[in-house]
Design a protein around this motif. Sequence first.
Motif, mmCIF file in Angstrom:
data_model
loop_
_atom_site.group_PDB
_atom_site.id
_atom_site.type_symbol
_atom_site.label_atom_id
_atom_site.label_comp_id
_atom_site.label_asym_id
_atom_site.label_seq_id
_atom_site.Cartn_x
_atom_site.Cartn_y
_atom_site.Cartn_z
ATOM 1 N N MET A 67 -9.351 -61.944 -12.429
ATOM 2 C CA MET A 67 -8.921 -62.007 -13.828
ATOM 3 C C MET A 67 -9.838 -61.205 -14.757
ATOM 4 N N ALA A 68 -10.853 -60.526 -14.219
ATOM 5 C CA ALA A 68 -11.894 -59.900 -15.038
ATOM 6 C C ALA A 68 -11.352 -58.986 -16.124
ATOM 7 N N ASN A 69 -10.376 -58.162 -15.814
ATOM 8 C CA ASN A 69 -9.898 -57.159 -16.771
ATOM 9 C C ASN A 69 -8.584 -57.540 -17.443
ATOM 10 N N VAL A 70 -8.193 -58.797 -17.334
ATOM 11 C CA VAL A 70 -6.933 -59.243 -17.933
ATOM 12 C C VAL A 70 -7.151 -59.536 -19.418
ATOM 13 N N ALA A 71 -6.348 -58.922 -20.267
ATOM 14 C CA ALA A 71 -6.485 -59.071 -21.717
ATOM 15 C C ALA A 71 -5.607 -60.198 -22.247
ATOM 16 N N LEU A 72 -5.846 -60.560 -23.492
ATOM 17 C CA LEU A 72 -5.023 -61.569 -24.159
ATOM 18 C C LEU A 72 -3.571 -61.094 -24.209
ATOM 19 N N GLY A 73 -2.661 -61.967 -23.809
ATOM 20 C CA GLY A 73 -1.237 -61.625 -23.811
ATOM 21 C C GLY A 73 -0.766 -60.930 -22.550
ATOM 22 N N GLN A 74 -1.668 -60.691 -21.619
ATOM 23 C CA GLN A 74 -1.305 -59.982 -20.390
ATOM 24 C C GLN A 74 -0.982 -60.965 -19.270
ATOM 25 N N THR A 75 -0.018 -60.581 -18.425
ATOM 26 C CA THR A 75 0.407 -61.417 -17.300
ATOM 27 C C THR A 75 0.205 -60.666 -15.985
ATOM 28 N N ILE A 76 -0.335 -61.362 -14.999
ATOM 29 C CA ILE A 76 -0.443 -60.809 -13.648
ATOM 30 C C ILE A 76 0.774 -61.248 -12.849
ATOM 31 N N HIS A 77 1.394 -60.278 -12.175
ATOM 32 C CA HIS A 77 2.555 -60.561 -11.325
ATOM 33 C C HIS A 77 2.187 -60.398 -9.851
ATOM 34 N N LEU A 78 3.093 -60.822 -8.983
ATOM 35 C CA LEU A 78 2.849 -60.701 -7.544
ATOM 36 C C LEU A 78 2.531 -59.265 -7.140
ATOM 37 N N SER A 79 3.223 -58.320 -7.764
ATOM 38 C CA SER A 79 3.021 -56.911 -7.412
ATOM 39 C C SER A 79 1.634 -56.408 -7.802
ATOM 40 N N ASP A 80 0.897 -57.163 -8.629
ATOM 41 C CA ASP A 80 -0.447 -56.766 -9.040
ATOM 42 C C ASP A 80 -1.521 -57.237 -8.068
ATOM 43 N N LEU A 81 -1.174 -58.124 -7.142
ATOM 44 C CA LEU A 81 -2.161 -58.688 -6.229
ATOM 45 C C LEU A 81 -2.607 -57.655 -5.197
ATOM 46 N N LYS A 82 -3.883 -57.688 -4.870
ATOM 47 C CA LYS A 82 -4.423 -56.833 -3.815
ATOM 48 C C LYS A 82 -4.383 -57.618 -2.509
ATOM 49 N N LEU A 83 -3.536 -57.168 -1.597
ATOM 50 C CA LEU A 83 -3.320 -57.894 -0.349
ATOM 51 C C LEU A 83 -4.156 -57.301 0.779
ATOM 52 N N PRO A 84 -4.602 -58.142 1.709
ATOM 53 C CA PRO A 84 -5.303 -57.634 2.888
ATOM 54 C C PRO A 84 -4.369 -56.740 3.715
ATOM 55 N N ALA A 85 -4.939 -55.897 4.532
ATOM 56 C CA ALA A 85 -4.149 -54.995 5.376
ATOM 57 C C ALA A 85 -3.199 -55.791 6.276
ATOM 58 N N GLY A 86 -1.971 -55.344 6.356
ATOM 59 C CA GLY A 86 -0.987 -55.963 7.243
ATOM 60 C C GLY A 86 -0.313 -57.195 6.694
ATOM 61 N N VAL A 87 -0.600 -57.549 5.422
ATOM 62 C CA VAL A 87 -0.037 -58.762 4.816
ATOM 63 C C VAL A 87 0.999 -58.376 3.763
ATOM 64 N N ALA A 136 -13.264 -63.292 -18.175
ATOM 65 C CA ALA A 136 -12.128 -62.371 -18.355
ATOM 66 C C ALA A 136 -12.135 -61.807 -19.772
ATOM 67 N N ALA A 137 -11.693 -60.566 -19.907
ATOM 68 C CA ALA A 137 -11.691 -59.900 -21.215
ATOM 69 C C ALA A 137 -10.931 -60.717 -22.254
ATOM 70 N N GLY A 138 -9.780 -61.227 -21.891
ATOM 71 C CA GLY A 138 -8.970 -61.976 -22.843
ATOM 72 C C GLY A 138 -9.525 -63.332 -23.196
ATOM 73 N N VAL A 139 -10.479 -63.834 -22.395
ATOM 74 C CA VAL A 139 -11.107 -65.127 -22.666
ATOM 75 C C VAL A 139 -12.405 -64.947 -23.435
ATOM 76 N N LYS A 140 -13.309 -64.136 -22.874
ATOM 77 C CA LYS A 140 -14.643 -63.976 -23.468
ATOM 78 C C LYS A 140 -14.613 -63.211 -24.776
ATOM 79 N N GLN A 141 -13.771 -62.181 -24.862
ATOM 80 C CA GLN A 141 -13.763 -61.333 -26.051
ATOM 81 C C GLN A 141 -12.730 -61.752 -27.093
ATOM 82 N N GLU A 142 -11.629 -62.386 -26.623
ATOM 83 C CA GLU A 142 -10.534 -62.686 -27.547
ATOM 84 C C GLU A 142 -10.214 -64.167 -27.662
#
Length: 213
Positions: A151-171, A117-123
Amino acid sequence: MTDFALNAEVRSDLGKGASRRLRRNANLVPAVIYGGNKEPKSISLLAKDLAKLLETEAAFSHVLTLNLADGKESVLIKALQRHPAKGFVLHADFIRVVAGQKLTALIPLHFLNEETAAGVKQEGGIVSHTISEVEVTCLPKNLPEFIAVDMANVALGQTIHLSDLKLPAGVELVALAHDSDLPVANIHAPRVVQDTEEPAADAGASEGEAEAE
């Protein structure tokens, strides 16, 4: 491929005493099937078969088939009661799954690309998980075994919320339907541990110098 099926028998001998005898004398696990506009059905399953099935994470979020003498039941694991010390299953609750009828289930989250993840490997940040599973609603045919959290593009200090999740169709996420956009994971800076021993050593040295004088 895992076979999500178990053989089961209907039981008529009910109560705590009967359940203890099943576990002790026949190595069986008492269980109950309910829901689906049908009467609850008390059953028993071989303890070793159930234990083997539960070794697979997907068993908790997959539609299971219970093979009974009077037919098959499509179910989800609703609850497990385990021995407090040894961890084996004492009792199982299954809820019926009806084709074409939406169901609600807990689905595990799989966190991907944490080490890169960006926030891990780079920061130099650290990943923290706030929740490990989510409650979803969907048709049985759309039920996922897990939901990926990239988590690949998550930066230091950034939070992922439920609304950020990619859900399968119909879920759909139950929490979001109630306007509860919970945090899922974040990347934060490592905690700085202060060394409290040095001042004590300095204080000791000062006392020694004072005595020498």
